[in-house]
Enzyme design. Structure first.
Site, PDB file in Angstrom:
ATOM      1  N   ASP A   1      -1.955  38.607 -43.342  1.00 19.93           N
ATOM      2  CA  ASP A   1      -2.659  39.804 -42.911  1.00 19.93           C
ATOM      3  C   ASP A   1      -1.640  40.912 -42.661  1.00 19.93           C
ATOM      4  OD1 ASP A   1      -1.552  39.360 -40.368  1.00 19.93           O
ATOM      5  OD2 ASP A   1      -3.475  39.044 -39.372  1.00 19.93           O
TER       6      ASP A   1
ATOM      7  N   CYS B   1       0.008  35.284 -39.990  1.00 18.93           N
ATOM      8  CA  CYS B   1      -0.678  36.316 -39.219  1.00 18.93           C
ATOM      9  C   CYS B   1       0.113  36.513 -37.925  1.00 18.93           C
ATOM     10  CB  CYS B   1      -2.152  36.004 -38.976  1.00 18.93           C
ATOM     11  SG  CYS B   1      -2.540  34.739 -37.752  1.00 18.93           S
ATOM     12  N   GLY B   2      -0.372  37.352 -37.041  1.00 15.85           N
ATOM     13  CA  GLY B   2       0.385  37.678 -35.839  1.00 15.85           C
ATOM     14  C   GLY B   2       0.776  36.478 -35.010  1.00 15.85           C
TER      15      GLY B   2
ATOM     16  N   HIS C   1       5.540  13.863 -39.949  1.00 16.67           N
ATOM     17  CA  HIS C   1       4.544  13.035 -39.268  1.00 16.67           C
ATOM     18  C   HIS C   1       3.102  13.357 -39.631  1.00 16.67           C
ATOM     19  CE1 HIS C   1       7.459  11.979 -35.734  1.00 16.67           C
ATOM     20  NE2 HIS C   1       7.849  11.490 -36.888  1.00 16.67           N
TER      21      HIS C   1
ATOM     22  N   ARG D   1       4.590  37.500 -35.191  1.00 15.80           N
ATOM     23  CA  ARG D   1       4.979  38.204 -33.962  1.00 15.80           C
ATOM     24  C   ARG D   1       5.876  37.368 -33.056  1.00 15.80           C
ATOM     25  NH1 ARG D   1      -0.717  40.460 -34.004  1.00 15.80           N
ATOM     26  NH2 ARG D   1      -0.433  42.438 -35.097  1.00 15.80           N
TER      27      ARG D   1
ATOM     28  N   ARG E   1      -2.902   7.774 -39.114  1.00 14.08           N
ATOM     29  CA  ARG E   1      -3.267   8.941 -38.288  1.00 14.08           C
ATOM     30  C   ARG E   1      -3.713  10.110 -39.167  1.00 14.08           C
ATOM     31  NH1 ARG E   1       2.202   7.974 -34.890  1.00 14.08           N
ATOM     32  NH2 ARG E   1       1.516   6.079 -33.865  1.00 14.08           N
TER      33      ARG E   1
END
Length: 143
Positions: free
Chosen positions: A8, A65-66, A98, A109, A136
């Site tokens: 973004d 993104c931020g 993992h 950011r 897992r």
């Protein structure tokens, strides 16, 4: 490797540096991100990356993104996508080792561009350990 990337408005400079790094290593990059700092909606750039990973058109995805959270939440809605939010090389290492993550989410950011490139390098050069972790990872997908 084939890698799809999306970002973004918080990540155009990060994407540019990462794409440069990836192409210098011989990777094929599909760019879905914006090149503008004008406000946009991160799902519009995350979904195409997730689609590529989900459909096998890309080996890995990178989203920015931020905070890295919103776009990670977006791509994790896709079947077979395991996005890890990584703000250090160590976390990138463990999310591959993992969790067999196939999408890397970077918080623009909270990292420098140099750190982001190092995170990408670590993510892409770390193999999934398998073994006890495989069970897992199998349980991550909704049944």
């Amino acid at each position: 490797m084939k890698i799809s990337i999306g970002n973004d408005h918080a990540g155009p400079d990060y994407k540019k540096a990462i794409v440069h790094y990836l192409e210098s290593k011989g990777h094929q990059v599909t760019n879905y991100g914006t090149d503008s700092v004008d406000s946009v909606d991160y799902p519009d750039f995350g979904h195409p990356v997730a689609n590529d990973v989900e459909q096998g058109k890309a080996d890995f995805g990178i989203v920015i993104c931020g905070s890295g959270n919103g776009i990670a939440m977006t791509v994790n809605k896709h079947a077979g996508v395991r996005a890890g939010l990584c703000w250090t090389k160590e976390i990138a290492y463990l999310t591959r080792l993992h969790n067999d993550a196939n999408v890397l989410s970077i918080p623009a950011r909270y990292t420098s561009i140099q750190q982001a490139v190092e995170i990408v390098e670590t993510f892409l050069t770390t193999d999934f350990e398998g073994g006890r972790h495989q069970n897992r990872v199998n349980k991550i997908a909704c049944q």
